[in-house]
Write a protein that holds these residues in place. Structure first.
Motif, mmCIF file in Angstrom:
data_model
loop_
_atom_site.group_PDB
_atom_site.id
_atom_site.type_symbol
_atom_site.label_atom_id
_atom_site.label_comp_id
_atom_site.label_asym_id
_atom_site.label_seq_id
_atom_site.Cartn_x
_atom_site.Cartn_y
_atom_site.Cartn_z
ATOM 1 N N GLY A 95 -2.146 -21.198 -29.507
ATOM 2 C CA GLY A 95 -0.912 -20.660 -28.933
ATOM 3 C C GLY A 95 -0.855 -20.667 -27.429
ATOM 4 N N GLY A 96 -1.587 -21.580 -26.782
ATOM 5 C CA GLY A 96 -1.534 -21.677 -25.324
ATOM 6 C C GLY A 96 -2.248 -20.542 -24.602
ATOM 7 N N ARG A 97 -3.179 -19.902 -25.278
ATOM 8 C CA ARG A 97 -3.935 -18.828 -24.644
ATOM 9 C C ARG A 97 -5.378 -19.270 -24.385
ATOM 10 N NH1 ARG A 97 -2.804 -13.174 -27.567
ATOM 11 N NH2 ARG A 97 -3.869 -14.166 -29.313
ATOM 12 N N VAL A 98 -6.043 -18.529 -23.517
ATOM 13 C CA VAL A 98 -7.454 -18.788 -23.226
ATOM 14 C C VAL A 98 -8.207 -17.471 -23.243
ATOM 15 C CG1 VAL A 98 -7.021 -20.838 -21.807
ATOM 16 C CG2 VAL A 98 -7.151 -18.595 -20.721
ATOM 17 N N SER A 99 -9.487 -17.540 -23.547
ATOM 18 C CA SER A 99 -10.367 -16.387 -23.354
ATOM 19 C C SER A 99 -11.289 -16.726 -22.190
ATOM 20 C CB SER A 99 -11.164 -16.085 -24.620
ATOM 21 O OG SER A 99 -11.947 -17.196 -25.001
ATOM 22 N N ILE A 100 -11.539 -15.723 -21.352
ATOM 23 C CA ILE A 100 -12.307 -15.946 -20.124
ATOM 24 C C ILE A 100 -13.551 -15.072 -20.145
ATOM 25 C CG2 ILE A 100 -12.260 -15.835 -17.604
ATOM 26 C CD1 ILE A 100 -9.157 -16.052 -17.833
ATOM 27 N N ALA A 101 -14.709 -15.724 -20.159
ATOM 28 C CA ALA A 101 -15.987 -15.010 -20.068
ATOM 29 C C ALA A 101 -16.252 -14.730 -18.590
ATOM 30 C CB ALA A 101 -17.097 -15.857 -20.665
ATOM 31 N N TRP A 102 -16.333 -13.439 -18.241
ATOM 32 C CA TRP A 102 -16.420 -13.076 -16.817
ATOM 33 C C TRP A 102 -17.653 -12.237 -16.470
ATOM 34 C CZ3 TRP A 102 -16.092 -7.866 -15.394
ATOM 35 C CH2 TRP A 102 -15.733 -6.987 -16.444
ATOM 36 N N ALA A 103 -18.256 -11.585 -17.459
ATOM 37 C CA ALA A 103 -19.472 -10.794 -17.203
ATOM 38 C C ALA A 103 -20.267 -10.695 -18.496
ATOM 39 C CB ALA A 103 -19.118 -9.401 -16.685
ATOM 40 N N GLU A 104 -21.577 -10.792 -18.376
ATOM 41 C CA GLU A 104 -22.445 -10.766 -19.561
ATOM 42 C C GLU A 104 -22.313 -9.433 -20.305
ATOM 43 O OE1 GLU A 104 -27.146 -11.497 -20.713
ATOM 44 O OE2 GLU A 104 -26.431 -11.852 -18.664
ATOM 45 N N GLY A 105 -22.136 -9.538 -21.616
ATOM 46 C CA GLY A 105 -22.047 -8.355 -22.450
ATOM 47 C C GLY A 105 -20.693 -7.677 -22.464
ATOM 48 N N GLN A 106 -19.712 -8.260 -21.733
ATOM 49 C CA GLN A 106 -18.369 -7.679 -21.663
ATOM 50 C C GLN A 106 -17.397 -8.464 -22.548
ATOM 51 O OE1 GLN A 106 -17.427 -4.800 -19.872
ATOM 52 N NE2 GLN A 106 -19.674 -4.663 -19.809
ATOM 53 N N PRO A 107 -16.374 -7.783 -23.113
ATOM 54 C CA PRO A 107 -15.363 -8.511 -23.880
ATOM 55 C C PRO A 107 -14.667 -9.530 -22.992
ATOM 56 C CG PRO A 107 -15.035 -6.121 -24.016
ATOM 57 C CD PRO A 107 -16.109 -6.349 -23.020
ATOM 58 N N GLU A 108 -14.401 -10.713 -23.546
ATOM 59 C CA GLU A 108 -13.724 -11.740 -22.762
ATOM 60 C C GLU A 108 -12.265 -11.348 -22.520
ATOM 61 O OE1 GLU A 108 -14.283 -15.589 -24.479
ATOM 62 O OE2 GLU A 108 -16.463 -15.548 -24.175
ATOM 63 N N ILE A 109 -11.730 -11.775 -21.386
ATOM 64 C CA ILE A 109 -10.328 -11.524 -21.050
ATOM 65 C C ILE A 109 -9.456 -12.526 -21.790
ATOM 66 C CG2 ILE A 109 -8.616 -11.628 -19.180
ATOM 67 C CD1 ILE A 109 -10.852 -10.653 -17.300
ATOM 68 N N LEU A 110 -8.451 -12.036 -22.474
ATOM 69 C CA LEU A 110 -7.520 -12.889 -23.196
ATOM 70 C C LEU A 110 -6.246 -13.015 -22.371
ATOM 71 C CD1 LEU A 110 -7.244 -14.419 -25.914
ATOM 72 C CD2 LEU A 110 -6.055 -12.398 -26.795
ATOM 73 N N ALA A 111 -5.819 -14.259 -22.111
ATOM 74 C CA ALA A 111 -4.654 -14.480 -21.250
ATOM 75 C C ALA A 111 -3.882 -15.706 -21.705
ATOM 76 C CB ALA A 111 -5.100 -14.658 -19.803
ATOM 77 N N GLU A 112 -2.596 -15.715 -21.352
ATOM 78 C CA GLU A 112 -1.786 -16.909 -21.555
ATOM 79 C C GLU A 112 -2.019 -17.863 -20.402
ATOM 80 O OE1 GLU A 112 2.337 -16.144 -22.147
ATOM 81 O OE2 GLU A 112 2.065 -15.449 -24.206
ATOM 82 N N ALA A 113 -1.955 -19.178 -20.701
ATOM 83 C CA ALA A 113 -2.149 -20.186 -19.656
ATOM 84 C C ALA A 113 -1.108 -21.276 -19.836
ATOM 85 C CB ALA A 113 -3.551 -20.764 -19.711
ATOM 86 N N ALA A 114 -0.273 -21.459 -18.839
ATOM 87 C CA ALA A 114 0.768 -22.485 -18.918
ATOM 88 C C ALA A 114 0.156 -23.871 -19.040
ATOM 89 C CB ALA A 114 1.660 -22.405 -17.679
ATOM 90 N N ASP A 115 -0.971 -24.065 -18.367
ATOM 91 C CA ASP A 115 -1.675 -25.350 -18.415
ATOM 92 C C ASP A 115 -3.128 -25.056 -18.810
ATOM 93 O OD1 ASP A 115 -2.380 -27.974 -18.182
ATOM 94 O OD2 ASP A 115 -2.461 -27.985 -15.983
ATOM 95 N N PRO A 116 -3.422 -24.968 -20.121
ATOM 96 C CA PRO A 116 -4.761 -24.550 -20.565
ATOM 97 C C PRO A 116 -5.866 -25.421 -19.985
ATOM 98 C CG PRO A 116 -3.227 -24.587 -22.405
ATOM 99 C CD PRO A 116 -2.519 -25.228 -21.251
ATOM 100 N N PRO A 117 -6.905 -24.816 -19.421
ATOM 101 C CA PRO A 117 -8.017 -25.586 -18.860
ATOM 102 C C PRO A 117 -8.901 -26.156 -19.959
ATOM 103 C CG PRO A 117 -8.447 -23.243 -18.688
ATOM 104 C CD PRO A 117 -7.070 -23.368 -19.258
ATOM 105 N N SER A 118 -9.747 -27.066 -19.576
ATOM 106 C CA SER A 118 -10.682 -27.651 -20.533
ATOM 107 C C SER A 118 -11.784 -26.640 -20.853
ATOM 108 C CB SER A 118 -11.288 -28.934 -19.963
ATOM 109 O OG SER A 118 -11.912 -28.668 -18.718
ATOM 110 N N PRO A 119 -12.413 -26.767 -22.038
ATOM 111 C CA PRO A 119 -13.453 -25.809 -22.428
ATOM 112 C C PRO A 119 -14.570 -25.722 -21.394
ATOM 113 C CG PRO A 119 -12.830 -27.183 -24.293
ATOM 114 C CD PRO A 119 -12.150 -27.765 -23.096
ATOM 115 N N GLY A 120 -14.934 -24.497 -21.034
ATOM 116 C CA GLY A 120 -16.022 -24.279 -20.089
ATOM 117 C C GLY A 120 -15.639 -24.411 -18.632
#
Length: 379
Positions: free
Chosen positions: A267-292
């Motif tokens: 659905g055009g969303r991404v999850s962002i890993a930002w800190a170890e052991g923390q839940p990833e941030i879920l966000a909409e992305a108009a231009d989804p980036p490549s994995p990683g």
């Protein structure tokens, strides 16, 4: 520029048949080895209140001086109403410039200051009187007409300078940090006066400022500049809500920027890993980036909810500790330390008296926001 509800939206830049009043075409300006303006192309439309915004040294004043005729481009063209104005001297351009200092004549009264340029052009006395009276009425200075500049306030002197600049009915008025000498409250009041006068005269205004709030208040569009280039041109709401880069997001207003690695979701969303052991941030992305891919997640403090209890109805929830609180009257800004020592700001409207607030220093709190509250920017 605010639009009344019963009036069509002013957006000539979206009309392919609309011709710009000003067109910079691949303009470069060099001072020796220094490139002040770097291959810049820009269209400004008739009746716009256009803002050139950026830090000191970004090239905005050089761009304005080239419009006024005080500098010439090293390369490229500048068209005004279809005419190449580069070879036209400043005094023959249908352009006026209002300086930060106002440059009023101290020995002349308000009436004669406004009339000065008209007299130099040799207009008949009757036309001069008619035009000056019109400008006095426009700027609400009728009762100050016989006073000298030192006998009126800073805000009134600013209006005299504006009236003098508009008296010759230029196609284009350039404003160089015009409100910089005013205190904050008067500056805010004068911004709305400028907008009203610009709309009533229909003159195209181009303002140079480093004040983001000023640009966002008065302008129909804002050009954010950096090192002689335009990074983004858009309406104030788009510049604020949809910046195209970390530079623009960080320059305009307050923002939290969280760096992480993205994983595309459905659905055009991404999850962002930002800190170890923390839940990833879920966000909409108009231009989804490549994995990683490394990305930056930008979110404004007013879009972050702060609470003592953990919310259950939001996509993103982060725990932290209140590190600092800034009380600003109508709002309070909470600086919260989260995982990895990252500081995240959240703003809350002070709907209750400060003595009744339930969050204070060193409290453990929850920050939460929806998956549409922020914007994903390339790393």
């Amino acid at each position: 520029m605010a639009q009344p509800a019963n009036r069509p939206v002013f957006a000539p830049w979206n009309d392919p048949d609309e011709k710009p009043l000003i067109r910079f075409g691949n303009v470069t300006k060099r001072f020796g080895d220094f490139i002040a303006i770097d291959n810049l192309t820009l269209d400004i439309y008739r009746r716009e209140f256009f803002a050139l915004l950026g830090p000191s040294g970004c090239g905005k004043t050089t761009l304005m001086r080239m419009l006024a005729g005080f500098e010439s481009p090293s390369e490229g063209t500048i068209l005004l109403d279809g005419q190449d104005i580069v070879p036209v001297p400043p005094n023959r351009r249908p352009v006026n410039m209002m300086f930060q200092s106002y440059a009023l004549f101290p020995h002349l009264n308000v009436w004669d200051n406004i009339a000065f340029g008209l007299r130099r052009d040799g207009l008949p006395k009757e036309q001069i009187a008619e035009r000056v009276e019109k400008m006095l009425k426009l700027t609400r200075l009728e009762k100050f007409a016989r006073r000298k500049p030192h006998q009126i306030s800073g805000g009134q002197r600013q209006r005299v300078a504006l009236a003098r600049s508009l008296a010759k009915a230029p196609k284009l008025l350039l404003l160089d940090e015009p409100l910089g000498a005013l205190d904050k409250k008067l500056r805010q009041e004068t911004q709305f006066e400028l907008m009203d006068i610009q709309e009533r005269t229909g003159t195209t205004f181009v303002i140079v400022t480093h004040d983001q709030e000023e640009a966002m208040t008065v302008a129909s569009r804002v050009a954010v500049m950096d090192h002689g280039r335009i990074v983004q041109v858009d309406t104030p709401d788009r510049i604020y809500e949809s910046p195209n880069s970390v530079y623009v997001a960080d320059f305009i207003g307050e923002v939290n920027i969280i760096r992480g690695r993205a994983t595309p979701q459905a659905g055009g969303r991404v999850s962002i890993a930002w800190a170890e052991g923390q839940p990833e941030i879920l966000a909409e992305a108009a231009d989804p980036p490549s994995p990683g891919a490394e990305v930056h997640f930008a979110i404004r403090p007013e879009k972050v909810l702060i609470s003592k209890g953990r919310p259950t109805d939001r996509a993103n929830v982060i725990q932290g500790r209140v590190h600092d609180i800034a009380y600003l009257g109508n709002i309070s800004t909470y600086k919260v330390e989260v995982a990895g020592g990252l500081m995240v700001k959240a703003q809350m409207t002070n709907a209750r008296r400060i003595a009744n607030r339930d969050i204070t220093w060193d409290d453990t709190v929850w920050l939460s926001f929806t998956d549409t509250a922020g914007i994903v920017l390339p790393g």
